[in-house]
Design a protein around this motif. Structure first.
Motif, PDB file in Angstrom:
ATOM      1  N   ALA A  75      -5.439   1.209   3.135  1.00 29.33           N
ATOM      2  CA  ALA A  75      -5.718  -0.281   3.133  1.00 29.33           C
ATOM      3  C   ALA A  75      -4.385  -0.937   3.204  1.00 29.33           C
ATOM      4  CB  ALA A  75      -6.628  -0.696   1.942  1.00 29.33           C
ATOM      5  N   ILE A  76      -3.244  -0.831   2.403  1.00 29.65           N
ATOM      6  CA  ILE A  76      -2.009  -1.398   2.316  1.00 29.65           C
ATOM      7  C   ILE A  76      -1.273  -1.242   3.776  1.00 29.65           C
ATOM      8  CG2 ILE A  76      -0.425   0.181   1.242  1.00 29.65           C
ATOM      9  CD1 ILE A  76      -0.853  -3.420   0.059  1.00 29.65           C
ATOM     10  N   GLU A  77      -1.517  -0.120   4.408  1.00 27.53           N
ATOM     11  CA  GLU A  77      -1.042   0.016   5.713  1.00 27.53           C
ATOM     12  C   GLU A  77      -1.480  -0.662   6.746  1.00 27.53           C
ATOM     13  OE1 GLU A  77      -1.354   4.306   6.298  1.00 27.53           O
ATOM     14  OE2 GLU A  77       0.971   4.528   5.683  1.00 27.53           O
ATOM     15  N   ASP A  78      -2.760  -1.028   6.651  1.00 25.53           N
ATOM     16  CA  ASP A  78      -3.791  -1.851   7.415  1.00 25.53           C
ATOM     17  C   ASP A  78      -3.119  -3.382   7.300  1.00 25.53           C
ATOM     18  OD1 ASP A  78      -5.140   0.287   8.415  1.00 25.53           O
ATOM     19  OD2 ASP A  78      -6.868  -0.081   7.429  1.00 25.53           O
ATOM     20  N   VAL A  79      -3.052  -3.769   6.052  1.00 24.64           N
ATOM     21  CA  VAL A  79      -2.702  -5.030   5.826  1.00 24.64           C
ATOM     22  C   VAL A  79      -1.093  -5.350   6.135  1.00 24.64           C
ATOM     23  CG1 VAL A  79      -1.946  -5.067   3.583  1.00 24.64           C
ATOM     24  CG2 VAL A  79      -3.075  -7.144   4.574  1.00 24.64           C
ATOM     25  N   GLU A  80      -0.494  -4.265   6.169  1.00 21.00           N
ATOM     26  CA  GLU A  80       0.978  -4.170   6.614  1.00 21.00           C
ATOM     27  C   GLU A  80       1.002  -4.823   8.137  1.00 21.00           C
ATOM     28  OE1 GLU A  80       5.493  -1.972   6.429  1.00 21.00           O
ATOM     29  OE2 GLU A  80       3.334  -0.966   6.327  1.00 21.00           O
ATOM     30  N   ALA A  81       0.152  -3.927   8.938  1.00 23.94           N
ATOM     31  CA  ALA A  81       0.108  -4.237  10.279  1.00 23.94           C
ATOM     32  C   ALA A  81      -0.547  -5.472  10.591  1.00 23.94           C
ATOM     33  CB  ALA A  81      -0.811  -3.045  11.004  1.00 23.94           C
ATOM     34  N   LEU A  82      -1.301  -6.020   9.753  1.00 24.83           N
ATOM     35  CA  LEU A  82      -1.890  -7.220  10.095  1.00 24.83           C
ATOM     36  C   LEU A  82      -0.681  -8.254   9.821  1.00 24.83           C
ATOM     37  CD1 LEU A  82      -5.426  -6.996   8.583  1.00 24.83           C
ATOM     38  CD2 LEU A  82      -4.847  -7.536  10.901  1.00 24.83           C
ATOM     39  N   VAL A  83      -0.010  -8.192   8.729  1.00 26.00           N
ATOM     40  CA  VAL A  83       1.113  -9.344   8.399  1.00 26.00           C
ATOM     41  C   VAL A  83       2.278  -9.093   9.409  1.00 26.00           C
ATOM     42  CG1 VAL A  83       3.010  -9.613   6.595  1.00 26.00           C
ATOM     43  CG2 VAL A  83       0.643  -9.133   5.756  1.00 26.00           C
ATOM     44  N   ASP A  84       2.467  -7.974   9.714  1.00 28.39           N
ATOM     45  CA  ASP A  84       3.608  -7.624  10.722  1.00 28.39           C
ATOM     46  C   ASP A  84       3.077  -8.539  12.193  1.00 28.39           C
ATOM     47  OD1 ASP A  84       5.895  -6.928  12.012  1.00 28.39           O
ATOM     48  OD2 ASP A  84       4.819  -5.188  12.922  1.00 28.39           O
TER      49      ASP A  84
END
Length: 125
Positions: A72-81
């Protein structure tokens, strides 16, 4: 409990039981991060070309998380990026910069963290 209508002057809510805590979804976390990004008015976008700090200014810490939480945190990192690229022309988000931001955001959301821990212990995820 009394038969008074909810919200009446005599209704204090003291007789009501508290429901289960709300679980933070990945969308909610993304919204919180978006709000922090949107509130950043320190400098124009063209000045956001360098990471917030040098890698040498960091310390490695160990975090033990479930695989689903890490995903989940990797997914949100991609969204933030993606949002940083599209909305602010920031193209060099570093992992240390992202994780530092995650912890700073979490540090300002104590109630949500309490609810998330309680919900996990109650099996309500």
């Amino acid at each position: 409990m009394t038969d008074r209508p909810e919200g009446s002057a005599a209704d204090t809510g003291a007789d009501e039981t508290v429901g289960p805590p709300e679980v933070i979804s990945i969308e909610s976390l993304a919204d919180i991060v978006d709000d922090v990004i949107d509130e950043d008015t320190r400098a124009p976008a063209e000045l956001h070309t360098q990471p917030a700090f040098e890698f040498d200014a960091t310390t490695q810490q160990t975090m033990y998380v479930r695989p689903s939480s890490w995903q989940a945190i990797e997914d949100v990192e991609a969204l933030v990026d993606a949002r940083l690229r599209a909305d602010h022309d920031v193209r060099n988000l570093t992992g240390s910069e992202f994780y530092d931001a995650v912890l700073r955001v979490a540090a300002n959301h104590e109630e949500e963290l309490i609810h998330a821990v309680l919900a996990a212990r109650a099996g309500e995820e």
